[in-house]
Motif scaffolding. Structure first.
Motif, short mmCIF file in Angstrom:
data_model
loop_
_atom_site.label_atom_id
_atom_site.label_comp_id
_atom_site.label_asym_id
_atom_site.label_seq_id
_atom_site.Cartn_x
_atom_site.Cartn_y
_atom_site.Cartn_z
N ALA A 336 -18.57 11.20 -4.68
CA ALA A 336 -18.47 10.03 -5.55
C ALA A 336 -18.36 10.40 -7.02
CB ALA A 336 -19.70 9.13 -5.35
N PRO A 338 -16.21 12.07 -8.97
CA PRO A 338 -14.99 11.85 -9.75
C PRO A 338 -14.75 10.39 -10.13
CG PRO A 338 -14.55 13.30 -7.89
CD PRO A 338 -15.92 12.72 -7.68
N ARG A 339 -15.37 9.44 -9.41
CA ARG A 339 -15.10 8.02 -9.67
C ARG A 339 -16.30 7.31 -10.29
NH1 ARG A 339 -14.61 5.03 -5.42
NH2 ARG A 339 -13.14 3.57 -6.38
N GLU A 342 -15.50 4.74 -13.09
CA GLU A 342 -14.52 3.69 -12.80
C GLU A 342 -15.25 2.40 -12.49
OE1 GLU A 342 -11.92 4.90 -9.71
OE2 GLU A 342 -11.35 6.79 -10.68
N SER A 345 -17.05 1.13 -8.94
CA SER A 345 -17.37 2.30 -8.13
C SER A 345 -18.87 2.56 -8.32
CB SER A 345 -16.56 3.52 -8.57
OG SER A 345 -16.98 4.66 -7.87
N GLY A 347 -20.91 4.75 -6.99
CA GLY A 347 -21.40 6.13 -7.00
C GLY A 347 -22.75 6.25 -6.33
#
Length: 394
Positions: A336, A338-339, A342, A345, A347
């Motif tokens: 999770a 990398p996002r 955003e 998201s 995470g």
């Protein structure tokens, strides 16, 4: 759309048109350069073929091909020339070299304002022939083609610019309408929220005054009233900041902000589980409300996932202020990571449960950091998780 929003859409469309024109200009230049190289090589091959053909077919100098002058040197060394050979154009040195068995290269020679191509060869019958081609017709044809290409390219650039602007405006129209709808929604929501917040703040202040005027004031209740007044003021400031952030035409007022002081304020509001380590000032230039929101979101995220403690460390590194928010929780799922920044998201971390979260907090931190020419990132740590906010010193 409002007049201002229409202006933004038009300017964006013009930028797209300019970009399309620039791209078309690069393509036109490249294609024109290739076409010129091909044209020049084709003309050079044509000239060589004309000269070689004239030399091979020449039996006398009286009737040369159109645009070509001939010189013949017999085995006895006598040179004859076509009528009207311009003075100074014949290459007698090349004639002598070819007659002696050499192979002189073709040369170009300018006489007056006319350019000639000269080729000299010794034939098997012992006759040496020199063919002189007037390049005026070739140059005129080349210039005519280049002028045509130039005019066509300019028209193509104008057409590309106009088409790019028109298509850009059409492509941006739905997006502009959506942004206008979003702006109206935020403005309406802000207007509707501002009234109850004002009433809340007013009532809290009245309650606080009454508590203070009491003959036996309840200190605990008075403290809670002070907190409600402060929270109402803070919510009003956040609402104003959100309205400014939602309007692309507005600019936030900036001022010096000490991140160490903000960290202490956020830490006090979060309670005893947050330890703040900030021995020196770290002053940046920005919006105090927005930066408070960013640190609050980072601390709230850390408190939600910590086992027992959260640490907020503020320091400077060169020309930048650095805030590290660390928790001693289970860390972040690498899939999770990398996002994380955003929108929507979440995470999720191991063991997460409870009410649904919408994944907006860290995204807002990233947007606030970018608006202040900084960044937020997840720093690898052996245990727990550390989020680092980096901003330029003001």
């Amino acid at each position: 759309m409002t007049t201002g929003e229409q202006g933004l859409a038009r300017r964006a469309a013009v930028r797209l048109g300019a970009q399309a024109t620039g791209l078309a200009a690069v393509l036109v230049v490249v294609l024109t350069a290739v076409a010129v190289v091909v044209l020049v090589e084709a003309q050079r091959a044509q000239v060589t073929a004309q000269l070689n053909g004239a030399i091979a077919r020449a039996d006398d100098v009286d009737d040369p091909p159109t645009g070509i002058h001939l010189l013949l040197r017999g085995p006895a060394g006598v040179v004859t020339a076509s009528p009207g050979v311009p003075d100074g154009v014949a290459d007698f040195a090349a004639l002598a070299e070819a007659a002696a068995g050499g192979d002189p290269p073709a040369v170009e020679r300018n006489v007056g304002e006319v350019q000639y191509e000269i080729a000299t060869q010794r034939r098997a019958d012992g006759t040496t022939v020199q063919a002189i081609l007037d390049l005026t017709a070739n140059h005129a044809e080349r210039n005519r083609l280049l002028a045509t290409m130039l005019v066509t390219g300019l028209l193509g650039l104008l057409g590309a610019g106009a088409a790019g602007t028109w298509l850009g405006y059409r492509a941006l129209a739905p997006l502009s309408a959506a942004l206008a709808l979003q702006h109206r929604f935020v403005a309406d929501a802000g207007h509707e929220l501002r009234t109850p917040l004002t009433l809340l703040g007013t009532r809290a202040q009245i309650l606080r005054r009454r508590l203070r005027r009491s003959s036996d004031p309840d200190e605990e209740a008075l403290g809670e009233a002070d907190g409600v007044v402060a929270d109402a003021a803070r919510l009003t400031a956040i609402l104003e900041d959100l309205l400014l952030a939602a309007d692309p035409r507005s600019e936030r007022a900036t001022e010096p902000v000490d991140l160490a002081a903000v960290a202490h304020e956020v830490g006090r509001a979060a309670g005893g589980a947050v330890r703040v380590e900030a021995d020196a000032r770290a002053v940046v230039r920005g919006s105090p409300v927005a930066l408070t929101r960013a640190l609050t979101a980072l601390v709230d995220n850390a408190v939600r996932h910590a086992r027992s403690a959260v640490t907020v460390a503020v320091h400077t590194d060169g020309g930048r202020a650095v805030v590290d928010v660390t928790d001693d929780g289970d860390g972040v799922d690498p899939a999770a990571a990398p996002r994380l920044f955003e929108r929507f998201s979440t995470g999720a971390r191991p063991g997460d449960s409870g009410r649904r979260r919408y994944g907006i907090g860290l995204a807002l931190v990233a947007e606030i950091a970018a608006a202040h020419h900084g960044r937020v990132e997840l720093v690898p740590t052996p245990t727990g998780a550390t989020f680092r906010l980096t901003l330029p010193l003001g």
